[in-house]
Enzyme design. Structure first.
Site, PDB file in Angstrom:
ATOM      1  CG  HIS A  26      -9.474  -7.976   3.883  1.00 40.74           C
ATOM      2  ND1 HIS A  26      -9.364  -9.236   4.423  1.00 40.74           N
ATOM      3  CD2 HIS A  26      -9.909  -8.149   2.609  1.00 40.74           C
ATOM      4  CE1 HIS A  26      -9.726 -10.133   3.521  1.00 40.74           C
ATOM      5  NE2 HIS A  26     -10.058  -9.501   2.407  1.00 40.74           N
ATOM      6  CD  GLU A  27     -10.709  -5.290  -0.123  1.00 38.89           C
ATOM      7  OE1 GLU A  27     -10.084  -5.489  -1.188  1.00 38.89           O
ATOM      8  OE2 GLU A  27     -11.572  -6.077   0.305  1.00 38.89           O
ATOM      9  CG  HIS A  30      -6.973  -8.514  -1.367  1.00 40.12           C
ATOM     10  ND1 HIS A  30      -6.650  -9.851  -1.315  1.00 40.12           N
ATOM     11  CD2 HIS A  30      -8.168  -8.394  -0.716  1.00 40.12           C
ATOM     12  CE1 HIS A  30      -7.602 -10.508  -0.668  1.00 40.12           C
ATOM     13  NE2 HIS A  30      -8.519  -9.647  -0.292  1.00 40.12           N
TER      14      HIS A  30
END
Length: 372
Positions: A26-27, A30
């Site tokens: 997920h990170e 980003h």
């Protein structure tokens, strides 16, 4: 007879691998889009707490490993407060450094950076589900009743062998497998079925039965039951080209059913006791870990979809909350006032803490702590 649940070491190991891996993915979403738009990442942490190991790359990003291996985070330059709003410190940065900060980017770029986290969770799930389809094929069966069980909801409603189910609550049904999945979330509820019977379309309102099942580890589940069976099931090979589209459709259906189930809980049609938290996820992760690689990977796909969905909820502190504020900014042509954002994030924080307390209580109750 239920299998014995795995020991605490296997449970914790499976939980760390599952949640830690998915949060890192997920990170990385980003991070990747932020780097694409020229935003400097000051820190990328695998885990939280005191640093155990770290190194700084040529771009000045600190890659670190924290003592608590539960997820991770990326910290962009200029991301100095929860609302990511310009501060006095940011305004005093040299122009070159300020242009590498998150806050300096146009609204659409900031929105894409935030959206990239949940998006990559969905993409990761689609990749895993595509692999399953290619390796194991797709079970296909037309939504036609081959058998109507005696005294079932279907028999009471007058459904006969050979009837074809067209839709349930307005949702089109393309296969018997989809029908079973749709029915499962409406335990003891009344649904509207549209079906083809004797060459004509008819509509029936049917109160489904409830089936309480236990898995091999003794976990209890309740699901809706219509009382139809299909005997014409075949497994079809799925090509590499077709798999991503089928996996995307499956991901969409899982999200749609999650939204429906969440709505049932909010409206009181389902008990909040069915919501689980970290302890329940850890327990299930350990159980699937012992079932083998394929089962654990399938669970990772399901959790990845739910992680992406939960992060898109319009709650401040989550990615969806940031996107909501960006939508307000797009409409107003200027950001929401600092005081509005501050109270929004305080409210979101309280909501998340309350939710975590509730699901943790449910988790502890589900393992019999209060009963003992």
């Amino acid at each position: 007879m239920p299998l014995e649940s795995p020991n605490i070491f296997i449970t914790l190991l499976a939980f760390v691998i599952l949640i830690g891996g998915l949060v890192i993915i997920h990170e990385l979403g980003h991070y990747g889009v932020g780097r694409w738009f020229g935003v400097k990442a000051e820190k990328f942490s695998v885990g939280f707490g005191p640093q155990l190991w770290g190194w700084v790359d040529k771009r000045g990003t600190l890659w670190r490993v924290g003592a608590l291996p539960l997820g991770g985070y990326v910290q962009f330059a200029g991301d100095m407060n929860p609302a990511s709003q310009p501060s006095e410190e940011w305004l005093n940065l040299p122009a070159e450094q300020r242009n590498q900060t998150f806050q300096s980017k146009p609204l659409w770029q900031r929105a894409l950076i935030v959206f990239a986290g949940p998006a990559i969770n969905f993409l990761f799930a689609i990749i895993l589900l595509s692999g399953f389809l290619v390796v194991y094929g797709q079970s296909v069966s037309a939504p036609v009743a081959s058998l109507v069980e005696k005294d079932s909801a279907a028999e009471k409603a007058g459904i006969k062998v050979g009837d074809r189910i067209l839709s349930i609550n307005g949702q089109r049904v393309d296969s018997f497998q989809q029908l079973a999945t749709e029915v499962s979330i409406y335990a003891n509820a009344t649904v509207t079925l549209r079906l083809m019977q004797n060459g004509r379309e008819i509509e029936k309102s049917i109160k489904l039965d409830e089936l309480v099942e236990r898995d091999r580890f003794g976990n209890e589940y309740r699901r809706g039951l219509l009382g139809l069976r299909s005997t014409a099931v075949e497994t079809r090979d799925v090509s590499l080209l077709a798999a991503p589209w089928l996996a995307t459709k499956e991901t969409y259906n899982i999200v749609r059913l999650t939204v429906t189930t969440l709505g049932q809980i909010i409206s009181g049609k389902r008990s909040v006791k069915e919501l689980g938290g970290p302890i329940k996820i850890a327990k299930v992760a350990g159980e699937y870990f012992t079932l083998g690689f394929a089962a654990f990977v399938w669970l990772a796909a399901m959790i990845s979809i739910n992680l992406g969905f939960m992060n898109l909820l319009p709650i401040p502190m989550l990615d969806g909350g940031h996107l909501l504020l960006y939508a307000v900014e797009a409409v107003r042509r200027r950001p929401a006032t600092p005081i509005v954002q501050e109270w929004a994030f305080r409210g979101g924080f309280v909501m998340l803490i309350g939710f975590m307390l509730m699901v943790t209580f449910n988790d502890l109750a589900s393992i019999g702590l209060f009963g003992r």
